[in-house]
Design an enzyme around this catalytic site. Structure first.
Site, PDB file in Angstrom:
ATOM      1  CG  HIS A  25      10.038   2.585 -49.248  1.00 53.41           C
ATOM      2  ND1 HIS A  25      10.573   3.405 -50.202  1.00 53.41           N
ATOM      3  CD2 HIS A  25      10.837   1.484 -49.215  1.00 53.41           C
ATOM      4  CE1 HIS A  25      11.637   2.833 -50.737  1.00 53.41           C
ATOM      5  NE2 HIS A  25      11.805   1.662 -50.159  1.00 53.41           N
ATOM      6  CE1 TYR A  82       8.071  10.956 -53.623  1.00 51.21           C
ATOM      7  CE2 TYR A  82       7.361  12.085 -55.624  1.00 51.21           C
ATOM      8  CZ  TYR A  82       7.322  10.979 -54.789  1.00 51.21           C
ATOM      9  OH  TYR A  82       6.527   9.912 -55.125  1.00 51.21           O
ATOM     10  N   PRO A 132       2.475  12.038 -62.510  1.00 60.10           N
ATOM     11  CG  PRO A 132       4.576  11.571 -63.411  1.00 60.10           C
ATOM     12  CD  PRO A 132       3.323  12.338 -63.666  1.00 60.10           C
ATOM     13  CE  LYS A 191      -2.378   8.856 -53.913  1.00 60.53           C
ATOM     14  NZ  LYS A 191      -1.535   7.786 -53.407  1.00 60.53           N
ATOM     15  CE1 TYR A 225       4.292   9.797 -52.731  1.00 63.47           C
ATOM     16  CE2 TYR A 225       4.281   7.688 -51.566  1.00 63.47           C
ATOM     17  CZ  TYR A 225       4.786   8.523 -52.549  1.00 63.47           C
ATOM     18  OH  TYR A 225       5.793   8.067 -53.372  1.00 63.47           O
TER      19      TYR A 225
HETATM   20  C1  PHB Z   1       8.691   5.439 -59.981  1.00 64.90           C
HETATM   21  O1  PHB Z   1       9.427   4.749 -59.246  1.00 64.90           O
HETATM   22  O2  PHB Z   1       8.638   5.248 -61.201  1.00 64.90           O
HETATM   23  C2  PHB Z   1       7.895   6.527 -59.382  1.00 64.90           C
HETATM   24  C3  PHB Z   1       7.856   6.661 -58.005  1.00 64.90           C
HETATM   25  C4  PHB Z   1       7.126   7.684 -57.433  1.00 64.90           C
HETATM   26  C5  PHB Z   1       6.443   8.569 -58.239  1.00 64.90           C
HETATM   27  C6  PHB Z   1       6.460   8.437 -59.614  1.00 64.90           C
HETATM   28  C7  PHB Z   1       7.182   7.408 -60.197  1.00 64.90           C
HETATM   29  O3  PHB Z   1       5.766   9.594 -57.667  1.00 64.90           O
END
Ligand code: PHB
Ligand code: APR
Length: 398
Positions: A81, A209, A301, A305, A393
């Site tokens: 990505h 997000y 989450p 990280k 990130y």
């Molecule tokens: C996930 O795909 O489980 C996932 C992806 C990004 C995040 C947290 C969890 O920031």
């Protein structure tokens, strides 16, 4: 049987407690360097390889897994990505990692990383004891450490040079260190993430997000045919209250209209609630015991990280152990805690910041709300702000 009787004694160089990604990667690196090690895991192999966890790998994590010889399937099945999107106030805003910093992340589930590491360990013939009960750490402040455990009623003891505590947040390793020898830093949040996995195509090519006044939402994926979605729920929420249809309705409500319309719904194949927490234990070394991964620190989450930090700890620890055994060089082990903590705290900061930026806080006042909006506006209009997000990130240098 008397509880303290030892029925069987073994010896190895490093006992690794926990067969999560931290323990298994450390085992892989040590085995490849010819350093004898044993992994003790309290659960079954089936349980360990089926756990659903996060799925975003920093580019350095990808490189580390490749170098460790466990990257073949990831190279084929992982999705590279080049950015993420933020959704708020009815619009989507892209953060283009490639354009901003020339790096990427890879979507490849932690479940798959774990399976690849388990396969490599099996092929190497290295010892993993699953269903190891009552693991206890002894004498790690002395000249030689021991770890005892019970398996099928038989009490074993393993003598070793070092113990790697890779047993996650609820493990026995950190708990074995006296309270006076460690300092705990912690922040809890008044919300959790309710997540579902479904065999439906992801709503978009990249992760979204979303910030909404009803709470945060995340559109993620495991493959082009499997989606992972999350919504923020109160910390007291009960999973029984969330049918699939309630989940899909709430998710769509929190997304901008075009995204909400594009969501493909379907039955969930997994549904779970996870609390959010920031946590650091200092230091990471106590004599012959080293903590790594979730045993030492937890991040919420939001910044993806957790797994990446576990990998970076393990790289430092493996380097230190290899230098010790190959050249009698103690520097890497002596500096382990300090080197890890510098990186850990930056990831703690970033995860806390992403969490604060995107979630609804029940006790938030109008001032905090405006600050959140100003921060999002700044991100939308400043390349520098986006670059700071991107470099954190994608992963800060080690
Ligand atoms: C996930 O795909 O489980 C996932 C992806 C990004 C995040 C947290 C969890 O920031
Ligand atoms: N004895 C033996 N094994 C134990 C014990 C114990 N007393 N307590 C816990 N374990 C095992 C758990 O069953 C688990 O398999 O230790 C392992 C720890 O694995 P994880 O929790 O996955 O932790 P870690 O390897 O540090 O991975 C880092 O990244 O995305 C994050 O939280 C996520 O798991 C993830 C983490």
């Amino acid at each position: 049987m008397r509880p303290n009787r030892i029925d069987s004694t073994h010896a190895t160089r490093v006992v690794i407690i926990g067969a999560g990604p931290a323990g298994l990667l450390l085992g892989q690196l040590l085995t490849s360097a010819g350093i004898d090690n044993i992994v003790l895991e309290q659960r079954t192999a089936e349980h360990v390889s089926a756990r659903i966890r996060a799925g975003i790998l920093e580019s350095d994590t990808v490189d580390a897994l490749q170098r460790a010889g466990v990257g073949a399937r990831m190279a084929k099945e992982g999705l590279v990505h080049h950015g993420i999107e933020l959704s708020f106030n009815g619009d989507r805003h892209r953060i283009d990692f490639q354009a901003l910093i020339g790096r990427d992340v890879t979507v490849y589930g932690q479940t798959e990383v774990t399976k690849d590491l388990m396969g490599a360990r099996r092929s190497a013939g290295a010892v993993t004891v699953y269903e190891a009960e009552d693991v206890e750490l002894h004498d790690f402040d002395g000249s030689r450490a021991r770890v005892s455990y019970r398996k099928q009623g038989v009490r074993h003891e393993v003598h070793c040079d070092f113990i790697a505590g890779c047993d996650g947040f609820h493990g026995v390793s950190r708990a074995s260190v006296p309270a006076t020898s460690k300092k705990i830093f912690e922040r809890t949040y008044p919300f959790s993430w309710l997540g579902i996995l479904s065999d439906t195509p992801p709503v978009a090519g990249e992760l979204i997000y979303a910030r909404h006044e009803r709470g945060f939402a995340l559109c993620s994926m495991r493959s082009t045919a499997r989606s992972r979605y999350y919504v923020q729920v109160p910390a007291t929420e009960k999973i029984e209250r969330w049918s699939d249809s309630r989940f899909w309705d709430e998710l769509r409500y929190r997304l901008d209209a075009p995204t909400a319309e594009a969501v493909v719904t379907g039955p969930s194949i997994e549904k779970s609630i996870a609390p959010l927490r920031s946590f650091v234990c200092e230091p990471l070394r106590f004599g012959r015991l080293f903590l790594a991964g979730d045993a030492a620190h937890i991040v919420p989450p939001t910044g993806a990280k957790g797994l990446n930090l576990a990998v970076s700890d393990v790289l430092y620890l493996a380097e230190g152990l290899i230098a010790h055994y190959e050249h009698g060089d103690a520097q890497g082990l002596d500096q382990y805690s300090e080197r890890c903590l510098r990186r850990v705290w930056k990831a703690e900061r970033f995860s806390w910041w992403m969490t604060s930026l995107l979630h609804s806080f029940p006790d938030s006042d109008d001032f905090s709300h405006r600050i959140q909006e100003a921060e999002l506006d700044y991100l939308t209009h400043s390349d520098s702000a986006r670059r700071a997000l991107a470099e954190n990130y994608v992963g800060l240098p080690r």
